[in-house]
Design a protein around this motif. Structure first.
Motif, PDB file in Angstrom:
ATOM      1  N   GLY A  10      -9.248  31.093   2.194  1.00 27.78           N
ATOM      2  CA  GLY A  10      -9.077  30.311   1.032  1.00 27.78           C
ATOM      3  C   GLY A  10     -10.349  30.222   0.389  1.00 27.78           C
ATOM      4  O   GLY A  10     -11.453  30.819   0.133  1.00 27.78           O
ATOM      5  N   ALA A  11     -10.530  28.879  -0.226  1.00 29.08           N
ATOM      6  CA  ALA A  11     -11.645  28.351  -0.652  1.00 29.08           C
ATOM      7  C   ALA A  11     -12.976  28.398   0.155  1.00 29.08           C
ATOM      8  O   ALA A  11     -14.267  28.317  -0.155  1.00 29.08           O
ATOM      9  CB  ALA A  11     -11.486  27.057  -1.278  1.00 29.08           C
ATOM     10  N   GLU A  68     -14.695  21.087   3.696  1.00 27.76           N
ATOM     11  CA  GLU A  68     -15.686  21.742   4.432  1.00 27.76           C
ATOM     12  C   GLU A  68     -16.033  20.647   5.826  1.00 27.76           C
ATOM     13  O   GLU A  68     -16.815  21.417   6.736  1.00 27.76           O
ATOM     14  CB  GLU A  68     -16.994  21.660   3.355  1.00 27.76           C
ATOM     15  N   ASP A  72      -7.108  25.166   0.005  1.00 27.10           N
ATOM     16  CA  ASP A  72      -7.242  25.507  -1.289  1.00 27.10           C
ATOM     17  C   ASP A  72      -8.298  25.330  -2.199  1.00 27.10           C
ATOM     18  O   ASP A  72      -8.369  25.602  -3.380  1.00 27.10           O
ATOM     19  CB  ASP A  72      -5.676  25.590  -2.058  1.00 27.10           C
ATOM     20  N   SER A  73      -9.030  24.362  -1.696  1.00 27.44           N
ATOM     21  CA  SER A  73     -10.426  24.005  -2.573  1.00 27.44           C
ATOM     22  C   SER A  73     -11.275  23.275  -1.623  1.00 27.44           C
ATOM     23  O   SER A  73     -10.805  23.034  -0.459  1.00 27.44           O
ATOM     24  CB  SER A  73      -9.760  22.726  -3.508  1.00 27.44           C
ATOM     25  N   LYS A  74     -12.552  23.003  -2.097  1.00 29.92           N
ATOM     26  CA  LYS A  74     -13.386  22.423  -1.305  1.00 29.92           C
ATOM     27  C   LYS A  74     -13.540  20.905  -1.450  1.00 29.92           C
ATOM     28  O   LYS A  74     -14.275  20.198  -1.017  1.00 29.92           O
ATOM     29  CB  LYS A  74     -14.924  23.036  -1.676  1.00 29.92           C
ATOM     30  N   ASP A 118     -15.391  32.904   0.415  1.00 28.45           N
ATOM     31  CA  ASP A 118     -15.539  33.364  -0.943  1.00 28.45           C
ATOM     32  C   ASP A 118     -14.905  34.603  -1.207  1.00 28.45           C
ATOM     33  O   ASP A 118     -14.542  34.995  -2.465  1.00 28.45           O
ATOM     34  CB  ASP A 118     -17.322  33.762  -1.325  1.00 28.45           C
ATOM     35  N   ARG A 125      -8.431  34.769  -1.753  1.00 29.17           N
ATOM     36  CA  ARG A 125      -7.719  34.161  -2.635  1.00 29.17           C
ATOM     37  C   ARG A 125      -7.436  32.855  -2.162  1.00 29.17           C
ATOM     38  O   ARG A 125      -7.339  32.246  -1.156  1.00 29.17           O
ATOM     39  CB  ARG A 125      -6.219  34.567  -2.883  1.00 29.17           C
ATOM     40  N   ASP A 126      -7.783  31.760  -3.047  1.00 27.81           N
ATOM     41  CA  ASP A 126      -7.806  30.484  -2.568  1.00 27.81           C
ATOM     42  C   ASP A 126      -6.564  29.290  -2.996  1.00 27.81           C
ATOM     43  O   ASP A 126      -6.448  28.247  -2.617  1.00 27.81           O
ATOM     44  CB  ASP A 126      -9.133  29.596  -3.189  1.00 27.81           C
ATOM     45  N   ASP A 127      -5.414  30.109  -3.493  1.00 28.79           N
ATOM     46  CA  ASP A 127      -4.074  29.323  -3.534  1.00 28.79           C
ATOM     47  C   ASP A 127      -3.796  28.881  -2.392  1.00 28.79           C
ATOM     48  O   ASP A 127      -3.786  29.780  -1.251  1.00 28.79           O
ATOM     49  CB  ASP A 127      -3.347  30.051  -4.233  1.00 28.79           C
ATOM     50  N   TRP A 128      -3.054  27.690  -2.037  1.00 32.14           N
ATOM     51  CA  TRP A 128      -2.606  27.159  -0.957  1.00 32.14           C
ATOM     52  C   TRP A 128      -1.627  27.900  -0.159  1.00 32.14           C
ATOM     53  O   TRP A 128      -1.780  28.086   1.044  1.00 32.14           O
ATOM     54  CB  TRP A 128      -2.226  25.542  -1.178  1.00 32.14           C
ATOM     55  N   CYS A 185      -4.443  21.145   1.755  1.00 36.34           N
ATOM     56  CA  CYS A 185      -4.389  21.215   0.407  1.00 36.34           C
ATOM     57  C   CYS A 185      -4.373  19.835   0.108  1.00 36.34           C
ATOM     58  O   CYS A 185      -4.327  18.891   0.703  1.00 36.34           O
ATOM     59  CB  CYS A 185      -3.174  21.958   0.008  1.00 36.34           C
TER      60      CYS A 185
END
Length: 144
Positions: free
Chosen positions: A32-33, A15, A8-10, A36, A39-42, A65
């Motif tokens: 997700g994140a 990565e 949900d994030s980088k 690109d 949607r990046d929500d968990w 997450c």
């Protein structure tokens, strides 16, 4: 092996999970994140990775997450998925052996690069137990 990866994030090792799996020779699908266009929500990202496993587009998945808890909850909502939140190699090896887990959930906050490598070694090197009690427990999950 084809492995679906969602985050949900980088932040943290998100990565690094992708690069580590590719360095080990695996084909990686990102969500997700890490993609690109998604949607990046968990809940959404981890569902996509879990569905890749459930529907046969991936052999396994890694979902991430901040704590790993939401990622594991979302993945476990998908039929046929057995996601395990692992913070060390021992837990990862046990999840593969005793639970035949097919989705690894990781905390972006707690997992360092060194611990990630150890977890992936145990996870990818692990095999499901053939002990009748272990097989019966995993089979029962489909009945719950």
């Amino acid at each position: 092996m084809r492995i679906s990866v969602a985050a949900d994030s980088k932040d943290g090792v998100a990565e690094r999970v992708v690069s580590e799996l590719r360095e080990r020779g695996h084909e990686v699908v990102t969500h997700g994140a890490l993609d690109d266009g998604e949607r990046d929500d968990w809940a959404w990202a981890c569902e996509l990775a879990a569905r890749d496993v459930s529907e046969g587009r991936a052999d396994q998945a890694v979902v991430c997450c901040w704590t790993g808890t939401g990622a594991s909850i979302a993945a476990n909502k998908v039929p046929g998925v057995r996601a395990a939140l692992c913070v060390d190699a021992y837990t990862a090896g046990g999840a593969r052996k005793w639970n035949d887990a097919n989705v690894l959930a990781l905390s972006l906050r707690l997992t360092s690069d060194v611990v990630l490598a150890e977890i992936l070694d145990a996870w990818l090197g692990g095999r499901p137990s053939t002990d009748s009690a272990d097989v019966a427990n995993v089979s029962h999950l489909d009945e719950i």
